[in-house]
Design a protein around this motif. Sequence first.
Motif, PDB file in Angstrom:
ATOM      1  N   ALA A 128       0.834  -1.199   0.000  1.00 15.38           N
ATOM      2  CA  ALA A 128       0.000   0.000   0.000  1.00 15.38           C
ATOM      3  C   ALA A 128       0.870   1.250   0.000  1.00 15.38           C
ATOM      4  N   VAL A 129       0.307   2.317  -0.539  1.00 13.83           N
ATOM      5  CA  VAL A 129       0.947   3.629  -0.489  1.00 13.83           C
ATOM      6  C   VAL A 129       0.031   4.559   0.300  1.00 13.83           C
ATOM      7  N   THR A 130       0.627   5.564   0.894  1.00 16.60           N
ATOM      8  CA  THR A 130      -0.167   6.514   1.662  1.00 16.60           C
ATOM      9  C   THR A 130      -0.825   7.523   0.727  1.00 16.60           C
ATOM     10  N   GLU A 131      -1.851   8.181   1.227  1.00 17.49           N
ATOM     11  CA  GLU A 131      -2.528   9.214   0.435  1.00 17.49           C
ATOM     12  C   GLU A 131      -1.551  10.293   0.002  1.00 17.49           C
ATOM     13  N   ARG A 132      -0.626  10.657   0.870  1.00 18.59           N
ATOM     14  CA  ARG A 132       0.343  11.715   0.541  1.00 18.59           C
ATOM     15  C   ARG A 132       1.298  11.302  -0.571  1.00 18.59           C
ATOM     16  N   GLU A 133       1.626  10.018  -0.655  1.00 21.15           N
ATOM     17  CA  GLU A 133       2.535   9.515  -1.686  1.00 21.15           C
ATOM     18  C   GLU A 133       1.836   9.253  -3.016  1.00 21.15           C
ATOM     19  N   ALA A 134       0.542   9.037  -2.982  1.00 22.20           N
ATOM     20  CA  ALA A 134      -0.174   8.448  -4.107  1.00 22.20           C
ATOM     21  C   ALA A 134      -0.335   9.342  -5.330  1.00 22.20           C
ATOM     22  N   GLY A 135      -0.698  10.578  -5.155  1.00 23.73           N
ATOM     23  CA  GLY A 135      -1.110  11.354  -6.311  1.00 23.73           C
ATOM     24  C   GLY A 135      -2.508  10.920  -6.717  1.00 23.73           C
ATOM     25  N   ALA A 136      -2.746  10.832  -8.014  1.00 20.75           N
ATOM     26  CA  ALA A 136      -4.075  10.464  -8.524  1.00 20.75           C
ATOM     27  C   ALA A 136      -4.397   9.008  -8.199  1.00 20.75           C
ATOM     28  N   PHE A 137      -5.533   8.794  -7.551  1.00 21.21           N
ATOM     29  CA  PHE A 137      -5.928   7.434  -7.187  1.00 21.21           C
ATOM     30  C   PHE A 137      -6.083   6.553  -8.423  1.00 21.21           C
ATOM     31  N   GLU A 138      -6.490   7.143  -9.527  1.00 20.16           N
ATOM     32  CA  GLU A 138      -6.677   6.389 -10.766  1.00 20.16           C
ATOM     33  C   GLU A 138      -5.387   5.715 -11.216  1.00 20.16           C
ATOM     34  N   ASP A 139      -4.249   6.231 -10.776  1.00 17.80           N
ATOM     35  CA  ASP A 139      -2.957   5.634 -11.126  1.00 17.80           C
ATOM     36  C   ASP A 139      -2.598   4.462 -10.217  1.00 17.80           C
ATOM     37  N   HIS A 140      -3.469   4.147  -9.283  1.00 19.14           N
ATOM     38  CA  HIS A 140      -3.168   3.110  -8.296  1.00 19.14           C
ATOM     39  C   HIS A 140      -4.229   2.015  -8.245  1.00 19.14           C
ATOM     40  N   ILE A 141      -4.910   1.790  -9.345  1.00 18.74           N
ATOM     41  CA  ILE A 141      -5.924   0.741  -9.396  1.00 18.74           C
ATOM     42  C   ILE A 141      -5.229  -0.622  -9.411  1.00 18.74           C
TER      43      ILE A 141
END
Length: 162
Positions: A128-141
């Motif tokens: 998992a990545v944190t919200e702060r690290e993630a950027g656009a959620f669509e890039d983490h499906i």
Amino acid sequence: MSDAPPFWKTKTLGTMTRAEWESLCDGCGRCCLHKMRDEDTEELVFTNVACRLLDTGSCLCRDYPNRKQHVPDCVKLTPAKVAAVDWLPPTCAYRLVKEGRDLFWWHPLLSGRPETVHEAGVSVRGRAVTEREAGAFEDHIVRWPGTLPRSAKPPKPTKGKA
């Protein structure tokens, strides 16, 4: 040593004590990952983006008792919500009990150790990545939160109540 069946095989979710209810959580953190629903198709997709309160190392909430104050849309599971939601992972003990299935071998109630959920590769630890690290959620499906691990065999239905 008692030969009585464990509480999750004899009680409904609604009749469990608070301690029993809380002990059903295996600490995997999968339900604390953000999910998205397609507006057109209603398809549910999982991400590997963790809620801001999830400690991605321990896979536990950093402020569980006060989580709704920090994250107002955090879903507090109840028996009714367990019956209504479609996003609980297939490894989730609440879902398994509702479906009349047994817990997996890695569940701390069976293994006696909270680390087995991580050793079995079920938790979000290291994935998992944190919200702060993630950027656009669509890039983490990702698909894995909604699937069983390769080594898992689905628990068979039991005669217990849901």
